[in-house]
Design a protein around this motif. Structure first.
Motif, mmCIF file in Angstrom:
data_model
loop_
_atom_site.group_PDB
_atom_site.id
_atom_site.type_symbol
_atom_site.label_atom_id
_atom_site.label_comp_id
_atom_site.label_asym_id
_atom_site.label_seq_id
_atom_site.Cartn_x
_atom_site.Cartn_y
_atom_site.Cartn_z
ATOM 1 N N VAL A 35 1.150 -0.804 0.224
ATOM 2 C CA VAL A 35 0.032 0.251 -0.223
ATOM 3 C C VAL A 35 0.900 0.706 -0.193
ATOM 4 O O VAL A 35 1.207 2.253 -0.908
ATOM 5 N N LEU A 39 0.812 3.931 -2.537
ATOM 6 C CA LEU A 39 0.561 5.398 -2.972
ATOM 7 C C LEU A 39 1.083 5.996 -3.056
ATOM 8 O O LEU A 39 1.001 7.489 -3.787
ATOM 9 N N VAL A 154 -4.698 -0.042 -5.302
ATOM 10 C CA VAL A 154 -4.057 1.263 -4.375
ATOM 11 C C VAL A 154 -3.554 2.529 -5.847
ATOM 12 O O VAL A 154 -4.072 3.010 -5.139
ATOM 13 N N THR A 158 -5.832 5.555 -6.202
ATOM 14 C CA THR A 158 -4.972 6.899 -6.219
ATOM 15 C C THR A 158 -4.897 7.590 -6.715
ATOM 16 O O THR A 158 -5.390 9.326 -7.239
#
Length: 266
Positions: A35, A39, A154, A158
């Motif tokens: 993650v 990110l 993710v 994002t």
């Protein structure tokens, strides 16, 4: 958009043996680490949507047109190519063709990721919209199918969210500033595009192809309509590959070809 990671050595293809349980493998990676990496990529690249918003508004596209491009096209390189050609006065069809050819690579990414992620059929059409350079790079870097799915999701979520939000902010800011050329913001698009491209040029072959493409595009720019030089610069790839293939031939093979040619002349 740009991308740069290779799978860890010795871990095999992501997803191999995942059904037997990822937690017992030596190549596992904590979910939190996946993650975090996802990110980082999503935020770093997503913020560059601001530059696209500014560039698109400077090219004459309206706020709705700019936002719809990011929502539906969602591949930075193609978007910048499209608005760049339009800003230079190019034909809309030529500009769209250039953007299309730049985006074709995502279809090849999808062929690979479909095997690695093995998503349910109902989710595949939605996931396909997020198949871009960055999500592919993060996914391929993961050692297990679980990690690959987390990384893809993710990164995609994002990046898609930030890219569209910053596109809106950039377009609104450009409208407020007025003439983007007066502020030098018309250079934002090319600068971001080069920043995304540079990390991909790792080998001599890639750098030679990019260099020849630049020469072709700049050389043809004064004599052809806007957008066409970009399309024709794609010829750099087969030219470089052909020259490399010729260079790798051994002396015996080259001599044999010369003998065969002489025989044909007779």
């Amino acid at each position: 958009m740009a991308d740069r990671t290779t799978p860890p050595h010795g871990t095999g293809a992501p997803g191999a043996g995942a059904a037997a349980g990822d937690t017992g493998r030596a190549g596992t990676k904590p979910d939190a680490a996946v993650v975090r990496d996802a990110l980082g990529v999503g935020v770093a690249v997503g913020l560059s949507g601001f530059a696209f918003g500014v560039t698109s508004a400077g090219a004459g596209l309206s706020l709705p047109q700019t936002c719809v491009l990011s929502l539906l096209v969602f591949t930075g390189a193609s978007q910048f190519a499209l608005v760049g050609a339009l800003a230079a006065g190019g034909n809309p069809y030529t500009a769209a063709a250039g953007a299309f050819f730049l985006g074709v690579r995502n279809a090849f990414y999808g062929l690979r990721l479909s095997q690695l992620l093995s998503l349910p059929r109902a989710l595949r059409p939605l996931a396909a919209h997020w198949v871009i350079d960055e999500t592919t790079a993060v996914t391929l870097a993961q050692p297990t199918r679980r990690a690959a799915r987390i990384g893809f999701t993710v990164t995609g979520l994002t990046l898609y969210t930030l890219w569209n939000l910053t596109t809106l902010v950039g377009a609104l800011g450009a409208e407020a500033l007025g003439d983007t050329a007066a502020w030098g913001l018309d250079a934002a698009g090319p600068a971001v595009f080069l920043a995304l491209l540079a990390p991909m040029l790792r080998t001599g072959t890639e750098r030679a192809t990019a260099g020849l493409a630049v020469v072709l595009a700049l050389g043809l720019l004064p004599v052809l309509p806007a957008g066409v030089p970009v399309l024709l610069s794609a010829a750099a790839a087969p030219v470089v590959l052909f020259l490399l293939g010729r260079g790798k031939k051994g002396p015996d093979e080259t001599a044999a070809e010369g003998t065969a040619d002489s025989g044909e002349d007779r």
